[in-house]
Each structure stands twice: as structure tokens, then as C-alpha cells.
Design a protein around this motif. Structure first.
Motif, short mmCIF file in Angstrom:
data_model
loop_
_atom_site.label_atom_id
_atom_site.label_comp_id
_atom_site.label_asym_id
_atom_site.label_seq_id
_atom_site.Cartn_x
_atom_site.Cartn_y
_atom_site.Cartn_z
N ASN A 182 0.80 -1.23 0.00
CA ASN A 182 0.00 0.00 0.00
C ASN A 182 0.83 1.29 0.00
OD1 ASN A 182 -2.43 -1.45 0.04
ND2 ASN A 182 -2.35 -1.65 2.27
N LYS A 183 2.10 1.19 -0.34
CA LYS A 183 2.95 2.37 -0.39
C LYS A 183 2.86 3.06 -1.76
CE LYS A 183 5.06 2.03 3.67
NZ LYS A 183 4.53 0.78 4.18
N ARG A 184 3.20 4.37 -1.73
CA ARG A 184 3.32 5.13 -2.97
C ARG A 184 4.76 4.95 -3.45
NH1 ARG A 184 1.87 10.85 -0.53
NH2 ARG A 184 3.43 9.96 0.89
N VAL A 185 4.90 4.26 -4.57
CA VAL A 185 6.24 3.85 -5.02
C VAL A 185 6.54 4.46 -6.38
CG1 VAL A 185 7.70 1.89 -5.65
CG2 VAL A 185 6.10 1.70 -3.72
N ALA A 186 7.76 4.98 -6.52
CA ALA A 186 8.24 5.49 -7.80
C ALA A 186 9.27 4.53 -8.36
CB ALA A 186 8.86 6.87 -7.62
N LYS A 204 0.82 -5.13 -5.17
CA LYS A 204 1.13 -4.98 -3.75
C LYS A 204 1.13 -3.52 -3.32
CE LYS A 204 4.36 -6.68 -0.27
NZ LYS A 204 5.58 -7.50 -0.01
N VAL A 205 1.63 -2.64 -4.19
CA VAL A 205 1.77 -1.23 -3.82
C VAL A 205 0.42 -0.53 -3.89
CG1 VAL A 205 4.12 -1.22 -4.73
CG2 VAL A 205 2.24 -0.44 -6.20
N GLY A 206 0.35 0.62 -3.22
CA GLY A 206 -0.87 1.42 -3.29
C GLY A 206 -0.96 2.11 -4.64
N THR A 207 0.03 2.92 -4.95
CA THR A 207 0.13 3.57 -6.26
C THR A 207 1.56 3.43 -6.77
OG1 THR A 207 0.65 5.73 -5.28
CG2 THR A 207 -1.67 5.27 -5.78
N MET A 208 1.69 3.40 -8.07
CA MET A 208 3.00 3.31 -8.70
C MET A 208 3.16 4.46 -9.69
SD MET A 208 4.65 0.29 -11.08
CE MET A 208 4.69 -0.91 -9.75
N GLU A 209 4.17 5.30 -9.44
CA GLU A 209 4.55 6.35 -10.39
C GLU A 209 5.70 5.79 -11.21
OE1 GLU A 209 2.71 8.94 -10.53
OE2 GLU A 209 1.65 8.78 -8.62
N PHE A 210 5.42 5.52 -12.48
CA PHE A 210 6.42 4.88 -13.34
C PHE A 210 7.01 5.91 -14.29
CE2 PHE A 210 7.56 2.43 -17.19
CZ PHE A 210 8.54 1.62 -16.63
N TYR A 211 8.32 6.15 -14.15
CA TYR A 211 9.01 7.16 -14.96
C TYR A 211 9.78 6.46 -16.07
CZ TYR A 211 7.79 10.03 -10.97
OH TYR A 211 7.08 10.69 -9.98
N GLN A 212 9.18 6.48 -17.25
CA GLN A 212 9.78 5.83 -18.41
C GLN A 212 10.76 6.77 -19.08
OE1 GLN A 212 7.63 3.41 -21.73
NE2 GLN A 212 7.73 5.52 -22.42
N LEU A 336 8.42 17.12 -12.51
CA LEU A 336 8.69 16.83 -13.92
C LEU A 336 8.80 18.11 -14.73
CD1 LEU A 336 6.26 13.81 -14.51
CD2 LEU A 336 8.60 13.83 -13.63
N GLN A 337 9.24 17.93 -15.96
CA GLN A 337 9.45 19.06 -16.86
C GLN A 337 8.17 19.83 -17.13
OE1 GLN A 337 11.12 17.91 -20.67
NE2 GLN A 337 12.34 19.77 -20.77
N ASP A 338 7.04 19.14 -17.06
CA ASP A 338 5.76 19.82 -17.31
C ASP A 338 5.21 20.51 -16.06
OD1 ASP A 338 4.95 17.72 -15.76
OD2 ASP A 338 3.67 16.78 -17.28
N GLY A 339 5.97 20.46 -14.97
CA GLY A 339 5.57 21.13 -13.74
C GLY A 339 4.80 20.26 -12.76
N SER A 340 4.41 19.07 -13.18
CA SER A 340 3.66 18.20 -12.29
C SER A 340 4.57 17.66 -11.18
CB SER A 340 3.03 17.03 -13.06
OG SER A 340 4.03 16.23 -13.66
N GLN A 342 4.94 14.71 -7.97
CA GLN A 342 4.47 13.47 -7.37
C GLN A 342 5.20 13.25 -6.05
OE1 GLN A 342 5.93 13.06 -10.79
NE2 GLN A 342 3.95 13.95 -11.39
N GLU A 343 4.42 12.98 -5.01
CA GLU A 343 5.01 12.65 -3.71
C GLU A 343 4.91 11.14 -3.50
OE1 GLU A 343 4.61 13.76 1.05
OE2 GLU A 343 3.33 14.74 -0.45
N VAL A 344 6.03 10.53 -3.14
CA VAL A 344 6.06 9.07 -3.00
C VAL A 344 6.71 8.68 -1.67
CG1 VAL A 344 6.11 8.68 -5.48
CG2 VAL A 344 8.27 8.90 -4.23
N ASP A 345 6.50 7.43 -1.28
CA ASP A 345 7.08 6.92 -0.04
C ASP A 345 8.45 6.29 -0.27
OD1 ASP A 345 4.76 7.51 1.58
OD2 ASP A 345 3.78 5.85 0.53
N ALA A 346 8.64 5.67 -1.45
CA ALA A 346 9.90 4.97 -1.73
C ALA A 346 10.27 5.16 -3.20
CB ALA A 346 9.78 3.49 -1.39
#
Length: 502
Positions: A182-186, A204-212, A336-340, A342-346
């Protein structure tokens, strides 16, 4: 004729093997079995053998070469559970082989070789090494050195992520003590490691921020299980395992054609590209996401990855795929470059390895005080695993020009080790203290490589880890695995300068 196994006085050379991964194990076994040589020592940085397969224990870690081809030819394994073996099985196989040949008693674990230098007066290599547990430093003299350190061992960690204040780690240094539930993972990176990790933790994770960083060409991973019947046939039916090995081997060899731009290879290239396109189209129904995951470069320029779970994982509701560059890292946030933001736990870094840095500065000093790193620069001079003329009796296993992306690298390891065994036998038969490759064979080999590369996909404008900073290819893509073996099947003494023993 058979191999000469001792000098005329009955002695054998002292050999140092750096690294206890597949390369180091193969060198040690062949020294024992082909030359009956016991005067060798293996140095391993980690507390156990395995190399890449000891370090990479991230969830989903597995080989992307068919298991039946990812084993020593002289030690077939009939008990793989699946067509593509997971990391625990590969590591278990390596330990089983090492125990069979009593290699554990020949390996110094938690020992770092800090410096290797040629002593011209003594005609020997002087190795400085340190016990990492005690800090004790020692010295060894060796007639011959095998370097089996491998390219996939130094994690590439961009400096910008040093500012991240939460838990963070590289895939090759997985933090098994941290609970991702349930963690916010990048996850940063979209190479082979990321493509295996993402499906393994997405539920398993809560949210996944995937940086391609760069989209990857992906083909289906048909990972069928080897049940008891398969394993029985592999072990007991005559030639069944051999035939299966050959079929897998030659089907992989054929794929070398998809990396060529020659007109005769247009059909296999087009078929492979279409298969990747249709596979992506079928698995990613969201048009915007599919556009993000579509490569804009020629197929084969970067490593092609096999996976049947990656696209479905990225399509899940708890995953956000980002293609904008990360411009700022502060605290637990990534901007990010577009100004967005993201706050993550790990933070998990799947950012690859420092492939071009496998020889650190001042690590290997050859004749005349030549630093091998300076000698090689960005354009290594090597002749089939025999290093530059200034470094006699030094064999590099999986050094420059031996990387692969279409077949099993273990074949390359065995081929280079067997060539080195021939060279050592030649030294003993002719009472030689040194052999060093002439400059002309090195130059001819590199020229041949450059010529063959002109019609390959890597000569385009694309960039990949197969190239150095100058865009020059430092992986052996000029031909196939079979062609490499064909050239190394016999040791030719006229390519070397020899020195008689004193």
C-alpha cells in the motif's frame, strides 16, 4: 593432439581468477578439468558466488534467455521449472555446480582485488587484495590473470536522486526489509530490470509512479512450465535434451538477422517489428498509454525484452506512466518538466549499470606502467578476450565486444575460456613465461568489427548501452555466436609475442 598440462619440470602456472560469477566459475572448472591445474585462486567481492545472480534479487528477477541455453554445456540441468528460469533457480544451479567441483574451497569471499600490476623483472602479475571483513591487505603473484568481473555489476545511479530523502535503492541492491504494501512507489527506468519488477509488485503497492525514460520493444514471454514429464524426458530419453538445446540455440541464432539493415534481412526485421507492434496493440487498449509505450527508434537498437506481464501491469488503475523528464528531486517529491509533482514513499531505481566502466582507472597496470583504462579509453583494443599488447597473460571474460542480445552469453564465456586454456597449454608446451597479443590482430579485429557494423541498426542515430559515449559499438554484434566460436576454435600462436621462461 591433447593439451599439455605441465611445464617440462612438472610445475604449473599460478592463476588468479577475479570474480565468481559464471565467468569465474567456468575458468576455474576448465583449469581443473582440462589442465588438471590446482594452482589457482578465485577472488570474490561478495559473501557468496553468483555475480549478477547473487546481486540481482529483485522481485521477478529472471533470465530472458531460455533456461536450456543458459547453462554450462558440460553441466546440463534437467530440472528447470520453466522455459525462463527465475533468479533463485539460476543461483541454485551455480552453487550446485560449484560444490560438484569443490570450488568453494578455492574462493576467497568478501575479498576485493584493489590493484593488478605487471612486474617485468619477475614476469608476473602482482595482485593487491583486501579482506573486507577484517581490513587485512595481502599480495599475490600470478603468472596468469582471468578477469571475470563482468559488466553488470556497478549500478548506474544518477546524482539527482541523491536528494531524495525517503527509502531508495537500485534494483541490483534490493531492500527486502522494506514493506511495499500500500505504499506510494516510484520506479525510474524502463529497461529489462524494470520490466520484470513492475508486474511483480504492482498489485502490492498502493500507487505506482512509473518514470519511463525510453520505451522498449517487447515481445511475448512464452514461459511454459517444465512438468515432471518434460524433466523425465530431458534426463532419461537419449538425445532429447540435446535436440531441445539445439532447437533453442538455432532459433535464437536466427534472430541476429533482425539487427541487420541488409535487404536480404528485411523480411525477418519487418516480421519482428510487426510482432512487437501487434503485441503492444493487443495488450494496451488505451490509445494514449499505447502511444507513450511505443518506441520511436528502430527495433534492435536497444535491448529487446521478453515479457507477457509488463503491458497489462502498466494498464492497471493504480499506475501512472510518466514520460516527462524529472527536473527536480526534493524531500519525497519528484517534479517533472511539465511542472507536475508526485510525492512518494519509496524510490526504486532501475537505471542500469555502468557498463563502460568495468575497468576503473589505475586498476590494471601493464607493461611500462600503462594503465589499461587509459590504453583502452573509449575504444578498447582486444583480441577475443586477450587484452592489449601491454597486458601479457591477461584474459578478459565478457569484456568489450562480447555482449549479446540474441543468444546465451554463457556460450561466449565458454568459448573465451576454452581459447585461454589452449593458450595456457601452449605456454607450458613451449616453456613460455608470457604471451601477449600483437597489435595487428587487435587492429584487424576492430577494423573487421567496424566494417561489419556499417549495415547494422547500431550505426543509425539511436543510442544504447551497447555503445560508448562516442557512439562506437563495444558489443560483439558483427556476427553470430556460431561465427564467434568458429573463429576461436583453434589457438594460433602467430598472433602472439612469446617470452621464454628464465
Amino acid at each position: 593432439m591433447g593439451l599439455t598440462k605441465t611445464y617440462k619440470d612438472g610445475s604449473t602456472p599460478v592463476v588468479a581468477v577475479i570474480g565468481a560469477g559464471f565467468s569465474g566459475l567456468c575458468a576455474a572448472i576448465r583449469l581443473q578439468t582440462q589442465l588438471n591445474l590446482s594452482t589457482y585462486q578465485v577472488f570474490e567481492l561478495e559473501p557468496d558466488l553468483g555475480g549478477t545472480w547473487w546481486s540481482n534479487t529483485y522481485p521477478g528477477a529472471a533470465c530472458d534467455v531460455a533456461s536450456i541455453n543458459y547453462q554450462f554445456s558440460f553441466e546440463p540441468n534437467f530440472d528447470w521449472s520453466h522455459r525462463y528460469a527465475p533468479q533463485p533457480e539460476i543461483w541454485a544451479y551455480m552453487r550446485k555446480v560449484a560444490k560438484k567441483y569443490n570450488l568453494y574451497e578455492k574462493i576467497l569471499f568478501r575479498t576485493e582485488v584493489t590493484h593488478v600490476e605487471w612486474n617485468e623483472d619477475r614476469q608476473k602479475w602482482i595482485l593487491n587484495y583486501m579482506n573486507l571483513a577484517t581490513g587485512e591487505q595481502s599480495v599475490m603473484e600470478a603468472d596468469i590473470v582471468f578477469s571475470g568481473t563482468g559488466p553488470l555489476r556497478i549500478p548506474q545511479i544518477p546524482k539527482q536522486f541523491e536528494a531524495f530523502e525517503g527509502p531508495k535503492w537500485h534494483t541490483a541492491q534490493w531492500n527486502h526489509s522494506y514493506d511495499l504494501t500500500n505504499k506510494r512507489v516510484a520506479i525510474v527506468g524502463s529497461g529489462a530490470s524494470a520490466i520484470q519488477v513492475v508486474p511483480s509488485i504492482v498489485d502490492k503497492v498502493g500507487t505506482m509512479e512509473f518514470y519511463q525514460r525510453t520505451p522498449t520493444y517487447i515481445i511475448p514471454r512464452r514461459n511454459g512450465a517444465y512438468n515432471a514429464i518434460w524433466r523425465f524426458m530431458f534426463r532419461y530419453v537419449p538425445f532429447f535434451h540435446f535436440i531441445a538445446f539445439k532447437l533453442n540455440y538455432w532459433s535464437s541464432e536466427f534472430t541476429i538477422n533482425i539487427f541487420s539493415n541488409k535487404w536480404i534481412h528485411k523480411i525477418p526485421r519487418t516480421m519482428a517489428t510487426m510482432m512487437a507492434f501487434l503485441y503492444r496493440f493487443r495488450q494496451v487498449r488505451n490509445k494514449a498509454l499505447r502511444e507513450k509505450l511505443t518506441p520511436k527508434y528502430e527495433m534492435g537498437c536497444r535491448r529487446i525484452v521478453v515479457s507477457s506481464e509488463y503491458f497489462p501491469a502498466l494498464s492497471k488503475k493504480n499506475v501512472n506512466v510518466h514520460t516527462q523528464a524529472i527536473t527536480s528531486v526534493k524531500g519525497n517529491t519528484l517534479t517533472l518538466q511539465d511542472g507536475s509533482v508526485q510525492e512518494v514513499d519509496a524510490l526504486i531505481l532501475a537505471t542500469g549499470f555502468q557498463v563502460q566502466e568495468m575497468v576503473p582507472p589505475k586498476f590494471i597496470i601493464g607493461k611500462g606502467g600503462v594503465d589499461l583504462r587509459d590504453k583502452w579509453g573509449h575504444n578498447p583494443s582486444m583480441f577475443y578476450g586477450i587484452t592489449a599488447p601491454e597486458t601479457p597473460n591477461l584474459f578478459f571474460l565478457l569484456g568489450p565486444y562480447t555482449g549479446l542480445g540474441h543468444n546465451s552469453v554463457l556460450f561466449m564465456i565458454e568459448t573465451q575460456v576454452d581459447y585461454a586454456i589452449q593458450a595456457i597449454s601452449h605456454m607450458m608446451a613451449n616453456n613460455l613465461s608470457t604471451i601477449q597479443v600483437k597489435q595487428k590482430p587487435c587492429d584487424d579485429f576492430i577494423q573487421d568489427l567496424d566494417t561489419r557494423m556499417k549495415d547494422k541498426v547500431w550505426s543509425s542515430s539511436c543510442k544504447s548501452w551497447y555503445q560508448n559515449e562516442e557512439g562506437r559499438v563495444t558489443a560483439l554484434w558483427w556476427g553470430s555466436v556460431s561465427q564467434y566460436w568458429w573463429r576461436l576454435r583453434n589457438f594460433h600462436a602467430d598472433n602472439f609475442i612469446a617470452t621464454k621462461r628464465i
